[in-house]
Structures are given as C-alpha cells and as structure tokens.
Scaffold this motif. Structure first.
Motif, short mmCIF file in Angstrom:
data_model
loop_
_atom_site.label_atom_id
_atom_site.label_comp_id
_atom_site.label_asym_id
_atom_site.label_seq_id
_atom_site.Cartn_x
_atom_site.Cartn_y
_atom_site.Cartn_z
N THR A 40 -3.13 -17.35 7.46
CA THR A 40 -3.96 -16.26 7.98
C THR A 40 -4.77 -16.73 9.18
O THR A 40 -4.83 -16.05 10.21
CB THR A 40 -4.90 -15.72 6.89
OG1 THR A 40 -4.10 -15.20 5.82
CG2 THR A 40 -5.81 -14.63 7.40
N GLU A 93 1.17 -8.20 4.82
CA GLU A 93 -0.11 -7.70 4.30
C GLU A 93 -0.92 -8.81 3.63
O GLU A 93 -2.14 -8.79 3.66
CB GLU A 93 0.13 -6.54 3.32
CG GLU A 93 -1.13 -5.85 2.88
CD GLU A 93 -1.95 -5.22 4.00
OE1 GLU A 93 -3.18 -5.11 3.82
OE2 GLU A 93 -1.40 -4.84 5.04
N ASN A 96 -3.30 -10.36 5.98
CA ASN A 96 -4.34 -9.47 6.50
C ASN A 96 -5.43 -9.36 5.46
O ASN A 96 -5.52 -8.37 4.73
CB ASN A 96 -3.74 -8.10 6.84
CG ASN A 96 -4.69 -7.27 7.67
OD1 ASN A 96 -5.72 -7.75 8.12
ND2 ASN A 96 -4.34 -6.02 7.87
N LYS A 104 -10.37 -5.10 7.51
CA LYS A 104 -9.25 -6.03 7.45
C LYS A 104 -9.36 -7.04 8.59
O LYS A 104 -9.86 -6.74 9.66
CB LYS A 104 -7.92 -5.28 7.57
CG LYS A 104 -7.62 -4.36 6.41
CD LYS A 104 -7.17 -5.15 5.22
CE LYS A 104 -6.61 -4.25 4.14
NZ LYS A 104 -5.97 -4.95 3.09
N LEU A 106 -6.82 -8.71 10.30
CA LEU A 106 -5.88 -8.56 11.41
C LEU A 106 -5.51 -7.10 11.63
O LEU A 106 -5.48 -6.31 10.79
CB LEU A 106 -4.61 -9.37 11.13
CG LEU A 106 -4.85 -10.86 10.90
CD1 LEU A 106 -3.57 -11.53 10.43
CD2 LEU A 106 -5.32 -11.53 12.16
#
Length: 106
Positions: A40, A93, A96, A104, A106
């Motif tokens: 991430t 997902e 994120n 969120k 991203l």
C-alpha cells in the motif's frame, strides 16, 4: 483472621490486575498483513511519483529522453507492484486502506 485477610487480598489483586491477553500470531496472516501494508505504501509512493512526473512533463522541465526513461521506470515499477500484489493474493481494493474520517487512501 489471617486466613480471611489473605482471601480478601487475593480477590483485590485479581480485581486490580489487568486481564492477561494472549496475542495470536498466525504467520500467514502476519506475513500477508505486512505485505499489504508495505505494498500500500509502495503504491502510494508510485502514484505520487507519477503525478510529479506529469507535472514536470507539463511544465516542460524534462527532455524527451528523460521522459522516455521516466515512463519506462514507472511502467516497470507498476508491473512489479502488480506482481507482488498477486504474490500476496491481494486485490486492488486491499491496497486502498480505509483511513476512517479521512476516507480511502488511494
């Protein structure tokens, strides 16, 4: 009296002592969670680099060969992020993260 006093002391100690919690460490989940966090952050940095590259291109501060090298490097970086995402069995997902009131990532 001595027997009664020591009984109360034991009860008081139990009430004031914090409950013992055992941390369950599943190696697979730990590895996957760490992989998710690292990927991430890497993806976030990648997106920031892309945005900066676009600003520099639009601003005219890069020569054609620099644009080509930068584009190639960003493309390879994106491919490696995708490869690692699949290696860890993560979805888009999953990268994120929900930051609560900030929304969120991203």
């Amino acid at each position: 009296m001595n027997g009664v006093g020591s009984g109360w002391e034991a009860v008081l100690q139990q009430q004031s002592a914090p409950p013992v919690r055992r941390l369950s460490l599943d190696e697979g989940k730990l590895k996957n969670g760490l992989g998710q966090l690292v990927l991430t952050l890497v993806k976030l940095l990648h997106e920031l680099l892309e945005k900066q590259a676009i600003r520099r291109m639009e601003g005219g501060s890069l020569r054609d060969e620099e644009i080509e090298r930068l584009g190639t490097a960003l493309m390879r970086q994106s491919e490696e992020i995708e490869r690692l995402r699949l290696e860890f069995g993560l979805t888009e997902e999953d990268l994120n993260l929900d930051l609560g009131p900030l929304g969120k990532l991203l």
